[in-house]
Write a protein that holds these residues in place. Structure first.
Motif, short mmCIF file in Angstrom:
data_model
loop_
_atom_site.label_atom_id
_atom_site.label_comp_id
_atom_site.label_asym_id
_atom_site.label_seq_id
_atom_site.Cartn_x
_atom_site.Cartn_y
_atom_site.Cartn_z
N PRO A 103 13.32 45.21 2.48
CA PRO A 103 14.34 44.62 2.79
C PRO A 103 15.39 44.60 4.12
CG PRO A 103 15.21 45.15 0.89
CD PRO A 103 13.93 45.94 1.04
N GLY A 104 15.53 45.95 4.24
CA GLY A 104 16.57 46.21 5.27
C GLY A 104 16.48 47.38 6.10
N PHE A 105 15.28 47.76 6.52
CA PHE A 105 15.28 48.67 7.65
C PHE A 105 14.30 48.40 8.85
CE2 PHE A 105 13.28 52.49 9.11
CZ PHE A 105 14.18 53.35 9.20
N VAL A 106 14.65 48.80 10.02
CA VAL A 106 13.73 48.65 11.08
C VAL A 106 14.04 49.81 11.99
CG1 VAL A 106 13.71 47.21 13.28
CG2 VAL A 106 14.04 46.04 11.18
N GLY A 107 12.75 50.31 12.33
CA GLY A 107 12.91 51.38 13.37
C GLY A 107 12.01 51.16 14.69
N VAL A 108 12.61 51.84 15.59
CA VAL A 108 11.82 51.71 17.14
C VAL A 108 11.44 53.00 17.49
CG1 VAL A 108 12.03 50.75 19.38
CG2 VAL A 108 13.30 49.50 17.32
N ALA A 157 20.84 26.75 6.34
CA ALA A 157 22.11 27.30 6.57
C ALA A 157 22.81 27.84 4.79
CB ALA A 157 23.21 26.16 7.04
N ALA A 158 22.59 27.21 3.95
CA ALA A 158 22.84 27.72 2.53
C ALA A 158 22.22 29.09 2.14
CB ALA A 158 22.39 26.69 1.58
N ALA A 159 21.21 29.53 2.81
CA ALA A 159 20.71 30.93 2.59
C ALA A 159 21.57 31.87 3.13
CB ALA A 159 19.37 31.13 3.09
N TYR A 160 22.38 31.67 3.98
CA TYR A 160 23.31 32.71 4.70
C TYR A 160 25.03 32.36 3.93
CZ TYR A 160 19.38 32.74 7.92
OH TYR A 160 18.16 32.91 8.27
N ARG A 161 25.13 31.46 3.13
CA ARG A 161 26.33 31.21 2.84
C ARG A 161 26.77 31.10 1.41
NH1 ARG A 161 26.59 25.03 5.41
NH2 ARG A 161 25.95 24.07 3.51
N ASP A 162 25.64 30.61 0.74
CA ASP A 162 25.65 30.19 -0.84
C ASP A 162 25.85 31.46 -1.69
OD1 ASP A 162 25.70 29.22 -3.24
OD2 ASP A 162 24.02 27.93 -2.73
N THR A 170 25.67 56.21 12.12
CA THR A 170 27.07 55.53 12.24
C THR A 170 26.79 54.13 11.46
OG1 THR A 170 26.40 53.86 14.09
CG2 THR A 170 27.61 55.94 14.63
N THR A 171 28.05 53.91 10.77
CA THR A 171 27.94 52.68 9.89
C THR A 171 29.06 51.76 10.34
OG1 THR A 171 27.15 53.97 8.08
CG2 THR A 171 28.24 51.82 7.55
N ASP A 172 28.87 50.47 10.51
CA ASP A 172 29.76 49.41 10.81
C ASP A 172 29.71 48.27 9.89
OD1 ASP A 172 31.78 47.90 12.32
OD2 ASP A 172 30.54 47.48 14.00
N VAL A 173 30.86 47.28 9.72
CA VAL A 173 30.48 46.35 8.89
C VAL A 173 30.37 44.96 9.75
CG1 VAL A 173 31.63 44.60 7.33
CG2 VAL A 173 31.62 47.32 6.96
N TRP A 174 29.37 44.21 9.76
CA TRP A 174 29.32 43.01 10.67
C TRP A 174 29.71 41.72 9.65
CZ3 TRP A 174 24.26 43.13 13.91
CH2 TRP A 174 24.08 44.59 14.61
N ASN A 175 30.52 40.74 10.42
CA ASN A 175 30.82 39.59 9.79
C ASN A 175 29.48 38.70 9.58
OD1 ASN A 175 33.51 40.39 8.83
ND2 ASN A 175 33.97 40.08 10.98
N CYS A 176 28.61 38.84 9.20
CA CYS A 176 27.22 38.13 8.86
C CYS A 176 26.32 38.25 7.82
CB CYS A 176 26.54 38.11 10.17
SG CYS A 176 25.78 39.61 10.33
N ASN A 177 25.77 37.52 7.25
CA ASN A 177 24.81 37.87 6.26
C ASN A 177 23.76 38.61 6.58
OD1 ASN A 177 22.21 36.95 4.69
ND2 ASN A 177 23.77 36.04 3.17
N TRP A 178 23.29 39.40 5.38
CA TRP A 178 22.51 40.73 5.74
C TRP A 178 21.24 40.04 6.35
CZ3 TRP A 178 17.45 41.30 3.47
CH2 TRP A 178 17.27 40.57 2.43
N LYS A 179 20.81 39.05 6.01
CA LYS A 179 19.44 38.44 6.83
C LYS A 179 19.55 38.22 8.24
CE LYS A 179 19.04 35.13 3.62
NZ LYS A 179 20.29 35.53 2.71
#
Length: 353
Positions: free
Chosen positions: A239-244, A9-14, A172-181
């Motif tokens: 680290p941050g790209f996914v395509g389908v 959990a620390a990986a997502y909040r620390d 489109t760009t949106d902000v999500w309330n979660c860690n990027w991972k």
């Protein structure tokens, strides 16, 4: 870190985790920045952010892509805030002026002997394009994109990737309330489809028909059945790209950290350059962003589950073991170990041709 298990959990909040990721990943590796169609003409300038660094992407007068610091070398003023077209770059504060290579060429009211102009140019970063996708690295000592994505390259030819045209105006760009991972691992795995998307995606891309093709810490290709069409192909580029890829379309997501528990999620689509009709998930994307959409929105479902996951990280848990269907997430774990702990990742693993 054990790549065969979930992260703690620390990986997502620390904040210490995010600080290490900024240094080793976002400021030290290739990061997706834009699609090439956003800079079609010499003189086009596009401001972006790589980690915490303001970067100016531009197409110079020779037609080449260039990435420069977007901060004036005088007193650090942000140079360009909106996409524009100009032969020069001029600071809005004191009008220091730079050419499209970042060289300082104009200093109002500054005697020529007052400063060494050669030491006051804009820092230049590394920029490369891969099938119309532009990546930037703040460090020059990184392998080329061709080397980085070599494992998945053979699987793109049959998908006609270079026949597809990216549409920056459809992004489109949106902000999500979660860690990027949380957001990027959700995008790369198909294990959750049956539960999170029971009516939107699961009937068309069943979880039971998902499979692993090939990959490593550098890039992974997975696939699965797509109703009444050829199988889809999913590429994950840490680290941050996914395509389908589905019939005549590419739908992609790019994730970038905003804070330890917030991230920007950009979604885009590429369609046939000959003006053909979008197929497969390309149509789904249009429904997701179009006015008066009549289909349930799978992007909202992803956002909701990712934010729910993040809320759970206020507590602690013993990280569970990943299943074979989540091998792509294990590849991502090897990527984190490689970039953060300098652990050399395993060689490319293949399961299907």
């Amino acid at each position: 870190m054990d790549p065969l298990r979930a992260l703690p959990a620390a990986a997502y909040r620390d904040p210490a985790w995010l600080a290490a990721e900024k240094e080793g990943i976002w400021h030290g590796d290739w990061v997706f920045a834009a699609t090439e169609d956003a800079l079609p003409t010499p003189g086009d300038q596009l401001p972006t952010l790589i980690g915490d660094q303001p970067v100016l992407l531009l197409r110079n007068q020779a037609g080449e892509l260039v990435a420069l610091s977007n901060l004036c070398a005088h007193r650090g003023t942000l140079l360009v805030e909106e996409r524009t077209n100009a032969e020069r770059i001029q600071c809005p504060y004191h009008a220091w002026t730079y050419d499209d290579a970042g060289r300082l060429i104009g200093v109002p009211f500054g005697p020529r002997e007052a400063l060494d102009r050669s030491s006051h140019g804009l820092v230049k970063y590394r920029a490369e394009s891969w099938h119309g996708l532009v990546f930037v690295s703040l460090r020059h000592q990184v392998e080329s994109l061709a080397e980085r994505f070599a494992a998945v390259e053979p699987h793109l030819a049959t998908r006609g990737i270079d026949r597809l045209c990216h549409q920056s105006d459809w992004q489109t760009t949106d902000v999500w309330n979660c860690n990027w991972k949380v957001a990027i691992t959700n995008a790369m795995e198909s294990y959750h489809l049956f539960k999170v998307h029971p009516t939107t995606l699961e009937p068309y891309t069943p979880t039971r028909d998902a499979y692993y093709i090939t990959g490593s810490a550098r890039a992974t290709a997975t696939g699965g059945a797509y109703k009444d069409e050829d199988d889809y192909l999913l590429i994950s580029l840490p680290p941050g790209f996914v395509g389908v890829f589905t019939k005549d379309s590419l739908v992609w997501q790019a994730v970038h950290p905003v804070g330890v528990d917030r991230c920007a999620v950009r979604t885009g689509v590429a369609s046939p350059s000959d003006g053909g009709v979008l197929g497969g998930l390309g149509n789904w994307f249009n429904w997701a962003i179009g006015a008066g959409a009549t289909r349930p929105d799978f992007l909202k479902e992803d956002k909701a589950i990712c934010e729910r996951i993040q809320r759970g990280f206020s507590g602690d848990f013993v990280p569970g073991r990943l299943l074979p269907v989540e091998r792509v997430v294990a590849d991502f774990g090897h990527y984190l170990n490689w970039r953060l702990n300098d652990v050399e990742p395993p060689e490319v693993h293949s399961e299907r041709p």
